[in-house]
Design a protein around this motif. Structure first.
Motif, PDB file in Angstrom:
ATOM      1  N   SER A  33       0.823  -1.227   0.000  1.00 14.15           N
ATOM      2  CA  SER A  33       0.000   0.000   0.000  1.00 14.15           C
ATOM      3  C   SER A  33       0.851   1.268   0.000  1.00 14.15           C
ATOM      4  O   SER A  33       0.310   2.380   0.007  1.00 14.15           O
ATOM      5  N   TRP A  88       0.157   4.444  -2.142  1.00 10.94           N
ATOM      6  CA  TRP A  88      -1.125   5.130  -1.880  1.00 10.94           C
ATOM      7  C   TRP A  88      -1.100   5.803  -0.514  1.00 10.94           C
ATOM      8  O   TRP A  88      -1.734   6.840  -0.307  1.00 10.94           O
ATOM      9  N   VAL A 122      -5.064  -1.169  -2.222  1.00 16.50           N
ATOM     10  CA  VAL A 122      -5.294   0.179  -2.742  1.00 16.50           C
ATOM     11  C   VAL A 122      -6.533   0.769  -2.084  1.00 16.50           C
ATOM     12  O   VAL A 122      -6.533   1.893  -1.580  1.00 16.50           O
ATOM     13  N   ARG A 157      -6.879   8.360  -1.397  1.00 14.30           N
ATOM     14  CA  ARG A 157      -6.482   8.825  -2.739  1.00 14.30           C
ATOM     15  C   ARG A 157      -7.373   9.940  -3.294  1.00 14.30           C
ATOM     16  O   ARG A 157      -7.386  10.198  -4.481  1.00 14.30           O
ATOM     17  N   VAL A 169      -6.969   2.622  -8.861  1.00 11.91           N
ATOM     18  CA  VAL A 169      -6.143   3.685  -8.265  1.00 11.91           C
ATOM     19  C   VAL A 169      -6.852   5.033  -8.389  1.00 11.91           C
ATOM     20  O   VAL A 169      -6.937   5.796  -7.432  1.00 11.91           O
TER      21      VAL A 169
END
Ligand code: ATP
Ligand code: MG
Length: 650
Positions: A341, A344, A373, A378, A403
């Motif tokens: 991870s 991210w 993810v 994000r 993503v």
């Protein structure tokens, strides 16, 4: 394969520097009136003496065989470090220039433009005191720490030519690259740190010098603090030497065509070449592409995950972003440490808006599953980018959906060490994307598709990619070997720059890189790029990565040999082998069915993560006795496994 279209959203078209109409206008002007276009855009950087000449270039060819000479803005005078630092001080002195994220997630720091100025000026003075001046070459062999950028900018400030060697290279590879450009000065660190493991950089430098000699000075940055051998007459710690100097260091006046750096290509195809880039045109191209391709706006946090040892790190971690007064993130570690991870988590920690990485990383993270993810936010991400290899449509879709949560455009940027900056790419506010296509040329870039005889193909077609006109960021020569420059790039198709890549252009004028021309397979008279067959394999839910090569086949001329890596947890069986053959037949057609499929726990890659098909071809041909130069391989051990389990035994 059917190509899905991802149109430009209204939001993007509105806020981007360039929308579709503007792209058309600017592109047309850039190719119809390159002098006028670049006269105007050359001014995006500051000049001590402005240029009156814009373009003076010749690719040789029938009219002037052998004469290849490339000069841009040739009577202009400037300095790259001045443009990346000093000119921002009045307005951005307190703005963060570099966010550094350490290998260990607990380590990070921010460096403002003013701090950057002081650090670079001190380092430049340390170099100057040891005899470095205009035109001297300096080798930089560093981990991904801010001092790597300081070192590059310190050289630029003094007019010295840097040659950055990736910190993962062995002493032998380093030795070749030091003697390849004749450096008397090396800048390194005690040790590097990647994925929790140390890399003995200083010891490697000692071993390289022991082999070749000729180095007078080694400046050592303290990174881990572990004790290292210091040769008193030759070696000095940066922190000791920096105490003796001030932060006063004027920028050398550089001609636009004075060399800025040498960089050895990543070595996918053979012996690395010392690519030489110069000052003015390079910086114009790097900064302009950084602004338009990544649609950089003031205040954005931008992260390119490359290493400064590659051209991507030069143009899109250091020179392009800093020339634009951007905030650029520099990451010391690897995508899988401490966990898969990590990328991210770093995005969330530093609120990254623009993220630029390579297909090899995307495929590896895709193989590790979505959960790693999805557990991160994000939300800050706005734009994603890809570079280094063709991105398989399957990996593109995953990058976009998982993503980017389906919200971020992807810029698939095709370019090379030789091109200095991005050449073919979508602009996110202007060009609808098709997964797997680098789409359209950047301003001033004139791509053509030619057949083996050099005939220029029109409309939808497939062949070899050449560039018909010079652009400002183009390499000027192979360091110390102009003849090799001419032979490598201008002899296959006289009068044109040959990229070495195969390419398809579709009915919308989109470019699809099909792989390197050396890797093209010819099955029963059908020419096939490796990218297409690999993408079909990667589209299978159990496959995470694939590499395809040709091997001699009695009936077809060449057969298709595929190496596949599976998603974590999957097991390779004979049934799966048959299933994959059927799958490729269905996706592309019977002509593309693999004749042999080998399970590969790992693939041979360059240290920048690209698959080295040259080696896979030798194994497939059952000629593993002559693998050629393997010094740029990241993990030589994977080759032994592939040889032991090869399918084509004599
Ligand atoms: P060497 O020239 O030493 O063999 P290399 O070609 O891998 O090494 P680079 O200059 O780092 O060295 O890579 C440029 C090449 O990478 C291109 O010629 C192309 O084959 C590939 N490439 C880069 N970006 C893309 C992209 N977006 N799509 C497809 N291919 C790409
Ligand atoms: Mg290349």
């Amino acid at each position: 394969m059917d190509a899905k279209l991802y149109p430009v959203s209204q939001d993007w078209a509105r806020r981007a520097h360039v929308d579709e109409a503007k792209y058309q206008l600017m592109y047309e002007r850039s190719v119809k009136d390159p002098e006028g276009f670049w006269f105007e855009h050359g001014n995006r950087i500051d000049w001590f003496t402005t240029y009156s000449q814009v373009k003076n270039t010749s690719f040789g060819g029938p009219g002037s065989p052998g004469e290849v000479s490339i000069r841009w803005f040739e009577d202009g005078v400037t300095n790259v470090a001045y443009n990346c630092i000093d000119r921002h001080l009045a307005t951005r002195g307190d703005q963060v220039a570099i966010i550094w994220e350490g290998d260990d997630p607990s380590e990070s720091k921010s460096i403002t433009y003013r701090e950057l100025h002081d650090e670079v000026a001190r380092m430049a003075n340390v170099l100057r005191n040891r005899g470095v001046g205009k035109g001297d070459t300096v080798t930089i062999y560093m981990p991904m720490i801010p001092e790597a950028a300081y070192a590059m900018l310190a050289c630029a400030r003094l007019g010295a030519i840097h040659s950055v060697v990736f910190g993962g290279f062995s002493p032998d590879s380093l030795a070749d690259r030091i003697s390849g450009c004749g450096s008397k000065m090396i800048i390194t660190a005690d040790e590097g740190l990647r994925g929790g493991r140390t890399v003995p950089l200083k010891a490697n430098v000692d071993a390289a010098i022991a082999k070749i000699g000729g180095v007078d000075h080694v400046v050592v940055v303290r990174r881990t603090g572990s004790p290292v051998e210091m040769e008193p007459a030759r070696d000095v710690y940066l922190h000791d030497a920096a105490e003796q100097v001030t932060t006063e260091c004027p920028c050398e006046k550089m001609n636009a065509e004075d060399p800025l750096f040498i960089l050895f290509t990543s070595g996918s195809t053979g012996k690395p070449k010392g690519v030489l880039h110069t000052t003015g045109g390079y910086l114009v191209h790097a900064s302009m592409t950084h602004e338009y391709v990544f649609d950089y706006h003031d205040g954005d946090v931008y992260w390119c995950t490359a290493d400064v040892g590659w051209v991507t790190g030069h143009s899109y971690i250091v020179y392009g972003p800093l020339a634009n007064g951007a905030t650029t993130l520099m990451f010391e570690g690897v995508p899988t440490y401490p966990s898969v991870s990590r990328f991210w988590e770093v995005v969330d920690k530093h609120q990254v808006n623009i993220f630029y990485t390579a297909p090899t990383a995307i495929r590896a993270l895709m193989g590790a599953g979505e959960e790693a993810v999805k557990k991160t936010s994000r939300r800050s991400l706005r734009l994603l980018g890809s570079v280094g290899e063709p991105i398989n449509p399957e990996a593109w879709e995953w990058y976009h959906r998982v993503v980017g949560d389906g919200r971020c455009p992807i810029v698939d940027t095709w370019w090379q060490t030789e091109t200095g900056g991005i050449m073919i790419t979508p602009l996110p506010g202007a060009i609808a994307q098709k997964p797997g296509s680098a789409t359209r040329p950047f301003f001033g870039v004139v791509p053509q598709v030619v057949d083996a005889e050099g005939k220029v193909l029109e409309g939808a077609c497939e062949g070899n990619l050449v560039i018909a006109e010079s652009w400002p960021g183009q390499m000027r020569t192979v360091f110390g070997d102009h003849q090799r420059f001419i032979e490598t790039y201008f002899s296959a198709y006289p009068g044109k720059y040959f990229t070495g890549d195969g390419c398809r252009r579709d009915e919308d004028g989109y470019y699809w890189i099909t792989g390197r021309v050396d890797d093209v397979i010819n099955v029963s008279g059908h020419r096939m790029g490796t990218a297409e067959v690999e993408s079909a394999l990667v589209a299978h839910p159990k496959v995470s990565e694939a590499a395809v090569v040709g091997y001699p086949h009695d009936i077809k001329g060449q057969g298709i040999y595929a190496y596949v890596t599976l998603m974590s947890g999957e097991v390779f069986t004979d049934d799966l082998r048959k299933e994959l053959v059927t799958w490729v037949r269905k996706e592309i057609g019977p002509i593309a069915s693999p004749d042999l499929i080998q399970f590969a726990p790992g693939l041979p890659k360059t240290r920048s993560g690209k698959i080295m098909r040259r080696i896979l071809r030798k194994i497939a041909e059952d000629e593993f006795g002559s693998l050629g130069d393997t010094s740029t391989l990241a993990e030589p051990a994977v080759v032994d496994d592939l040889i032991a389990n090869r399918q084509n035994r004599a």
